[in-house]
Scaffold this active site. Structure first.
Site, PDB file in Angstrom:
ATOM      1  N   LYS A  22      36.780  46.888  44.168  1.00 40.01           N
ATOM      2  CA  LYS A  22      38.154  47.324  43.825  1.00 40.01           C
ATOM      3  C   LYS A  22      38.157  47.945  42.431  1.00 40.01           C
ATOM      4  O   LYS A  22      38.723  49.021  42.218  1.00 40.01           O
ATOM      5  CB  LYS A  22      39.087  46.123  43.836  1.00 40.01           C
ATOM      6  CG  LYS A  22      40.441  46.376  43.191  1.00 40.01           C
ATOM      7  CD  LYS A  22      41.385  45.201  43.267  1.00 40.01           C
ATOM      8  CE  LYS A  22      41.219  44.231  42.150  1.00 40.01           C
ATOM      9  NZ  LYS A  22      41.801  44.593  40.849  1.00 40.01           N
ATOM     10  N   ASN A  23      37.502  47.280  41.467  1.00 39.31           N
ATOM     11  CA  ASN A  23      37.622  47.704  40.069  1.00 39.31           C
ATOM     12  C   ASN A  23      36.736  48.886  39.708  1.00 39.31           C
ATOM     13  O   ASN A  23      36.824  49.407  38.598  1.00 39.31           O
ATOM     14  CB  ASN A  23      37.385  46.515  39.142  1.00 39.31           C
ATOM     15  CG  ASN A  23      38.536  45.516  39.239  1.00 39.31           C
ATOM     16  OD1 ASN A  23      39.578  45.821  39.824  1.00 39.31           O
ATOM     17  ND2 ASN A  23      38.334  44.319  38.723  1.00 39.31           N
ATOM     18  N   CYS A 116      51.803  41.520  33.733  1.00 41.61           N
ATOM     19  CA  CYS A 116      51.701  41.031  35.115  1.00 41.61           C
ATOM     20  C   CYS A 116      51.570  39.518  35.023  1.00 41.61           C
ATOM     21  O   CYS A 116      51.777  38.912  33.988  1.00 41.61           O
ATOM     22  CB  CYS A 116      50.495  41.666  35.797  1.00 41.61           C
ATOM     23  SG  CYS A 116      48.949  41.012  35.174  1.00 41.61           S
ATOM     24  N   ARG A 121      49.311  42.341  29.002  1.00 40.78           N
ATOM     25  CA  ARG A 121      48.536  43.536  29.385  1.00 40.78           C
ATOM     26  C   ARG A 121      48.975  44.772  28.569  1.00 40.78           C
ATOM     27  O   ARG A 121      49.400  45.779  29.113  1.00 40.78           O
ATOM     28  CB  ARG A 121      48.652  43.830  30.873  1.00 40.78           C
ATOM     29  CG  ARG A 121      48.445  42.667  31.810  1.00 40.78           C
ATOM     30  CD  ARG A 121      47.039  42.124  31.914  1.00 40.78           C
ATOM     31  NE  ARG A 121      46.069  43.026  32.467  1.00 40.78           N
ATOM     32  CZ  ARG A 121      45.759  43.130  33.761  1.00 40.78           C
ATOM     33  NH1 ARG A 121      46.422  42.402  34.630  1.00 40.78           N
ATOM     34  NH2 ARG A 121      44.825  43.952  34.188  1.00 40.78           N
ATOM     35  N   ASP A 304      37.529  37.387  35.887  1.00 41.10           N
ATOM     36  CA  ASP A 304      38.038  37.465  37.264  1.00 41.10           C
ATOM     37  C   ASP A 304      37.450  36.379  38.158  1.00 41.10           C
ATOM     38  O   ASP A 304      37.949  36.160  39.256  1.00 41.10           O
ATOM     39  CB  ASP A 304      37.747  38.848  37.872  1.00 41.10           C
ATOM     40  CG  ASP A 304      38.540  39.921  37.178  1.00 41.10           C
ATOM     41  OD1 ASP A 304      38.220  41.105  37.361  1.00 41.10           O
ATOM     42  OD2 ASP A 304      39.473  39.584  36.422  1.00 41.10           O
ATOM     43  N   ARG A 396      45.590  42.054  47.601  1.00 40.67           N
ATOM     44  CA  ARG A 396      45.429  43.190  46.685  1.00 40.67           C
ATOM     45  C   ARG A 396      43.951  43.488  46.464  1.00 40.67           C
ATOM     46  O   ARG A 396      43.570  44.608  46.171  1.00 40.67           O
ATOM     47  CB  ARG A 396      46.074  42.880  45.332  1.00 40.67           C
ATOM     48  CG  ARG A 396      47.563  42.687  45.375  1.00 40.67           C
ATOM     49  CD  ARG A 396      48.153  42.523  44.013  1.00 40.67           C
ATOM     50  NE  ARG A 396      47.875  43.681  43.160  1.00 40.67           N
ATOM     51  CZ  ARG A 396      48.550  43.943  42.047  1.00 40.67           C
ATOM     52  NH1 ARG A 396      49.493  43.144  41.643  1.00 40.67           N
ATOM     53  NH2 ARG A 396      48.270  45.001  41.327  1.00 40.67           N
TER      54      ARG A 396
HETATM   55  C1  EPZ Z   1      40.229  45.231  34.060  1.00 36.64           C
HETATM   56  O1  EPZ Z   1      41.579  45.106  33.629  1.00 36.64           O
HETATM   57  C2  EPZ Z   1      40.202  44.701  35.481  1.00 36.64           C
HETATM   58  N1  EPZ Z   1      41.065  45.502  36.337  1.00 36.64           N
HETATM   59  C3  EPZ Z   1      40.681  43.243  35.491  1.00 36.64           C
HETATM   60  O2  EPZ Z   1      40.573  42.772  36.833  1.00 36.64           O
HETATM   61  C4  EPZ Z   1      39.752  42.421  34.602  1.00 36.64           C
HETATM   62  O3  EPZ Z   1      40.216  41.098  34.553  1.00 36.64           O
HETATM   63  C5  EPZ Z   1      39.738  43.029  33.191  1.00 36.64           C
HETATM   64  O4  EPZ Z   1      39.361  44.439  33.252  1.00 36.64           O
HETATM   65  C6  EPZ Z   1      38.748  42.317  32.271  1.00 36.64           C
HETATM   66  O5  EPZ Z   1      37.466  42.373  32.816  1.00 36.64           O
HETATM   67  C7  EPZ Z   1      40.611  46.686  36.790  1.00 36.64           C
HETATM   68  O6  EPZ Z   1      39.501  47.099  36.504  1.00 36.64           O
HETATM   69  C8  EPZ Z   1      41.532  47.463  37.680  1.00 36.64           C
HETATM   70  P1  EPZ Z   1      41.097  44.956  29.684  1.00 36.64           P
HETATM   71  P2  EPZ Z   1      42.048  45.794  32.219  1.00 36.64           P
HETATM   72  O7  EPZ Z   1      41.770  46.181  29.185  1.00 36.64           O
HETATM   73  O8  EPZ Z   1      41.355  47.076  32.051  1.00 36.64           O
HETATM   74  C9  EPZ Z   1      43.670  43.274  26.118  1.00 36.64           C
HETATM   75  C10 EPZ Z   1      41.300  41.707  38.779  1.00 36.64           C
HETATM   76  O9  EPZ Z   1      41.612  40.526  39.020  1.00 36.64           O
HETATM   77  N2  EPZ Z   1      44.075  44.670  25.899  1.00 36.64           N
HETATM   78  O10 EPZ Z   1      39.610  44.830  29.565  1.00 36.64           O
HETATM   79  O11 EPZ Z   1      43.521  45.771  32.184  1.00 36.64           O
HETATM   80  C11 EPZ Z   1      44.270  42.707  27.398  1.00 36.64           C
HETATM   81  O12 EPZ Z   1      45.582  42.227  27.169  1.00 36.64           O
HETATM   82  C12 EPZ Z   1      41.788  42.371  37.507  1.00 36.64           C
HETATM   83  O13 EPZ Z   1      40.572  42.420  39.524  1.00 36.64           O
HETATM   84  C13 EPZ Z   1      44.814  44.979  24.754  1.00 36.64           C
HETATM   85  O14 EPZ Z   1      45.133  44.109  23.948  1.00 36.64           O
HETATM   86  O15 EPZ Z   1      41.476  44.700  31.195  1.00 36.64           O
HETATM   87  C14 EPZ Z   1      43.315  41.604  27.743  1.00 36.64           C
HETATM   88  O16 EPZ Z   1      43.648  40.454  26.989  1.00 36.64           O
HETATM   89  C15 EPZ Z   1      42.670  41.462  36.681  1.00 36.64           C
HETATM   90  N3  EPZ Z   1      45.195  46.272  24.558  1.00 36.64           N
HETATM   91  C16 EPZ Z   1      41.965  42.146  27.279  1.00 36.64           C
HETATM   92  O17 EPZ Z   1      42.262  43.217  26.366  1.00 36.64           O
HETATM   93  C17 EPZ Z   1      44.873  47.268  25.443  1.00 36.64           C
HETATM   94  O18 EPZ Z   1      45.239  48.443  25.187  1.00 36.64           O
HETATM   95  C18 EPZ Z   1      41.101  42.681  28.403  1.00 36.64           C
HETATM   96  O19 EPZ Z   1      41.827  43.699  29.012  1.00 36.64           O
HETATM   97  C19 EPZ Z   1      44.131  46.934  26.591  1.00 36.64           C
HETATM   98  C20 EPZ Z   1      43.736  45.631  26.801  1.00 36.64           C
END
Ligand code: EPZ
Length: 416
Positions: A22-23, A116, A121, A304, A396
């Protein structure tokens, strides 16, 4: 919302073919906007999130044809630059479409994706990176309006190795006229899959899998076909389900080396693991040993996998400490597990899990994708029957779940 009904006291013994990731699929679908041509994607998981992303591209003017796990995306007539607000709110990861729109049209309009179930996020790292690429960002209206005359190559250092921000900035800089360097980027395998896809299109990107990615801008990108990598989180999910039931499983269509952060911890619980590049076999002991885990960016233990692994530990021998370092609200399945008799206490960003001999089935509610998947693992090993409401959350991210679980002799039905 539908519900799952699961009979407990199961012991998994069988084999499963793992679906596409998915990711990895989500950013690759978004990247199909870039070349204004026909792209053929194989091993596409048919799940709510990928279908949501395909709907966004259709809304932007792309022609999308789905044939089981093959998807053809023709972006030649894509013309819209504003992402549908309802679709954006339903799936916040659609923010990665912005980078592709900026690269192709130099403009993108979208509503703040919002948080979410697992956390706020924010997208500040995306926005700050766009600004460094010379993109003007107007956040003063109901929408965020991003536009520029041209993308200006830059050196960008991410405050945190955000997966989405890394992907968005790769997409935004791929058609510029110079080299962009991204530092402190995410090193997840899905980033490498996106780099491979973009290079197949004719991009000149290097470094994915390390913490520095270099993107040499090109003028044009060509039409491609591509096979999406296997889902390492689905792989880990089925391994934990099997370990929790004291069973045995053979997983095909996997990539063992990207599953290592989870395999290592499963071996610490007493599981025996045999692996080849595209196959993993796990044999669980009668009762698992407690272990401590803490989630970290790749190659650390994946966030995850946290909920599913925690649910597996509730019947282990001893006390486990599960620490969540990535998201601020990712223990939402804990109260549901406690209703089954699990002994868990939360202290700051850690859950202390005191293993019990047996948990008991009851009526549960899924609160998010991976938390819901965790409840399924608990239900199959519990005494008696468990129902899980709001199972749309789980659908999802897991393809053909009912079929795969029934193939593993789990007594599982879905009540529509
Ligand atoms: C990706 O989400 C994945 N989703 C998530 O999988 C996964 O948990 C996550 O990466 C971490 O590995 C997809 O790839 C579609 P991040 P993403 O930006 O990109 C903070 C699942 O269950 N952050 O690496 O949204 C954020 O709040 C999903 O399949 C900021 O502060 O994750 C979080 O605490 C859930 N500012 C941390 O970084 C930003 O601009 C990691 O978020 C962006 C993120």
């Amino acid at each position: 919302m539908s519900k799952y009904i699961i009979k407990g006291d199961a012991k998994i013994d069988g084999e499963v073919d793992i679906s596409g990731s998915k990711n990895s699929a989500l950013p690759i679908i978004a990247a199909c906007i870039l070349n204004g041509g026909v792209n053929t994607l194989y091993n596409m998981p048919n799940i709510r999130d990928t279908n949501g992303m395909l709907e966004i591209l259709s809304d932007l003017g792309c022609k999308v044809v789905k044939k089981k796990n093959k998807v053809i995306i023709d972006s030649s007539n894509a013309s819209k630059m504003n992402i549908n607000e309802k679709l954006m709110r339903e799936m916040r990861s659609s923010v990665i479409v912005v980078g592709a729109l900026l690269a192709r049209f130099r403009k993108a309009i979208f509503s703040y994706p919002g948080g979410c179930e697992i956390g706020a996020r924010p997208i500040d790292l995306h926005i700050n990176g766009f600004r460094k690429l010379g993109i003007n960002i107007d956040e003063n209206t109901r929408y965020i309006v991003c536009k520029c005359d041209k993308i200006i190559p830059a050196e960008i250092h991410l405050d945190f190795p955000s997966v989405g921000a890394t992907e968005n900035l790769m997409l935004a800089s791929v058609l510029s006229d110079g080299e962009t360097i991204l530092r402190n980027v995410a090193m997840e395998p899905e980033i490498e899959d996106l780099q491979n896809f973009l290079n197949r299109m004719g991009a000149k990107i290097s470094g994915a899998g390390s913490n520095i990615i270099k993107i040499k801008g090109v003028k044009k990108l060509k039409e491609v076909s591509y096979n999406i990598m296997p889902d390492r989180i689905e792989t880990g999910t089925f391994l934990c389900y099997t370990a929790g039931t004291g069973g045995k499983i053979e997983l095909n269509n996997v990539r063992d080396e990207i599953t290592l952060p989870v395999l290592v911890k499963l071996e610490e619980t007493g599981c025996k693991i045999y692996r080849e590049p595209n196959k993993i076999v796990l044999q669980a002991p009668k009762r698992l040993k407690a272990v401590d885990i803490q989630t970290l960016p790749y190659p650390g233990f994946p966030t995850d996998m946290q909920s599913v692994f925690l649910a597996m530990l509730v019947t282990a021998k001893g006390t486990s400490i599960v620490t969540e370092n990535i998201f601020e609200n990712r223990f939402k399945c804990v109260p549901e597990l406690m209703r089954m008799g699990a002994k868990i206490s939360i202290s700051g960003s850690s859950a202390i899990v005191k293993g019990v001999r047996k948990i008991t089935g009851t009526n549960l509610v899924a609160t998010d994708l991976r938390g819901g998947a965790a409840l399924i693992g608990a239900a199959m090993k519990a005494k008696g029957i468990t129902t899980i409401d709001n199972c749309e959350y789980i659908e999802r991210g897991y393809e053909k779940l009912e079929y795969k679980l029934k193939k593993l002799n789990i007594d599982f039905t879905k009540e529509r």
